[in-house]
Write an enzyme that holds these catalytic residues in place. Structure first.
Site, PDB file in Angstrom:
ATOM      1  CB  CYS A  46      -9.884  -2.950   4.418  1.00 39.29           C
ATOM      2  SG  CYS A  46      -9.629  -4.125   3.075  1.00 39.29           S
ATOM      3  CG  ASP A 106     -11.350  -0.124   6.444  1.00 37.47           C
ATOM      4  OD1 ASP A 106     -11.112  -1.011   7.286  1.00 37.47           O
ATOM      5  OD2 ASP A 106     -12.068  -0.323   5.437  1.00 37.47           O
ATOM      6  CB  THR A 131     -12.105  -8.611   2.346  1.00 38.11           C
ATOM      7  OG1 THR A 131     -11.901  -7.437   1.529  1.00 38.11           O
ATOM      8  CG2 THR A 131     -13.589  -8.788   2.616  1.00 38.11           C
ATOM      9  CG  HIS A 169      10.947 -16.162  -7.475  1.00 38.71           C
ATOM     10  ND1 HIS A 169       9.764 -16.658  -7.980  1.00 38.71           N
ATOM     11  CD2 HIS A 169      11.594 -17.214  -6.910  1.00 38.71           C
ATOM     12  CE1 HIS A 169       9.681 -17.951  -7.717  1.00 38.71           C
ATOM     13  NE2 HIS A 169      10.781 -18.318  -7.075  1.00 38.71           N
ATOM     14  CG  HIS A 175       7.882 -17.629  -4.863  1.00 39.87           C
ATOM     15  ND1 HIS A 175       7.080 -18.627  -5.388  1.00 39.87           N
ATOM     16  CD2 HIS A 175       8.983 -18.252  -4.353  1.00 39.87           C
ATOM     17  CE1 HIS A 175       7.670 -19.802  -5.210  1.00 39.87           C
ATOM     18  NE2 HIS A 175       8.812 -19.608  -4.558  1.00 39.87           N
TER      19      HIS A 175
HETATM   20  C1  RB5 Z   1     -15.792  -1.477   4.619  1.00 37.15           C
HETATM   21  O1  RB5 Z   1     -17.112  -1.762   4.969  1.00 37.15           O
HETATM   22  C2  RB5 Z   1     -15.245  -2.563   3.682  1.00 37.15           C
HETATM   23  O2  RB5 Z   1     -15.875  -2.504   2.455  1.00 37.15           O
HETATM   24  C3  RB5 Z   1     -13.760  -2.437   3.540  1.00 37.15           C
HETATM   25  O3  RB5 Z   1     -13.172  -2.532   4.804  1.00 37.15           O
HETATM   26  C4  RB5 Z   1     -13.024  -3.477   2.717  1.00 37.15           C
HETATM   27  O4  RB5 Z   1     -13.349  -4.776   3.125  1.00 37.15           O
HETATM   28  C5  RB5 Z   1     -12.994  -3.310   1.279  1.00 37.15           C
HETATM   29  O5  RB5 Z   1     -12.368  -4.098   0.556  1.00 37.15           O
END
Ligand code: RB5
Length: 152
Positions: A64, A8, A66, A132, A97
């Site tokens: 994304c 994203d 995180t 596994h 695993h």
């Molecule tokens: C976008 O702002 C953010 O929420 C997305 O990239 C992501 O981290 C969601 O888990």
């Protein structure tokens, strides 16, 4: 080996860095996003997971902010084992695993040189099989039961 990569807007910079180093060694399919315009990560997760399920790619990388949203979305797809990786050890074990066919990375939570190293470690590692494999087969069985509406 074909690798499908998607991010994203929050993962766009890391995706660009990753592509620069991966495209030397592997066949890469980039499904976007291509601009800073905000997009919804489940749409990108769907595009990458579809390629794997349809046999157009062997592995997927989802980025994304995180890596959390991407991993939640990717793991909804049958046959996808998406691992949120955040260290050398988790990158190695995700293959050894869990035989993860997708890894998820955080564009806002990790340095690009670390993320690139995680990807390379994961790609060159082998699945250990044995106990596994039994556990992964249980995940596949759970997927089938959920799809068929079998009471768990
Ligand atoms: C976008 O702002 C953010 O929420 C997305 O990239 C992501 O981290 C969601 O888990």
């Amino acid at each position: 080996m074909k690798i499908c990569v998607g991010s994203d807007h929050a993962g766009l910079n890391l995706k660009k860095e990753l592509l620069k180093s991966l495209e030397w060694e592997f066949e890469v399919i980039d499904v976007g996003t291509y601009t800073e315009e905000p997009v919804d990560y489940p749409d990108i997760a769907k595009d990458v997971c579809k390629k794997i399920i349809n046999g157009e790619a062997n592995y997927g990388i989802l980025i994304c902010g995180t890596g959390i949203g991407m991993s939640i979305a990717a793991n909804k797809f049958p046959g996808i084992r998406a691992a949120l990786v955040y260290s050398d050890e988790t990158a190695i074990l995700a293959k050894r695993h869990n035989n993860a066919n997708v890894i998820c990375l955080g564009g806002r939570t990790m340095k690009s040189e670390d993320a690139i190293r995680y990807v390379k470690l994961w790609l060159k590692e082998n699945f250990e099989g044995g106990r596994h494999e039994r556990r992964i087969n249980k995940i596949s069985k759970l997927e089938e039961e959920v799809i068929r509406g079998i009471k768990l």
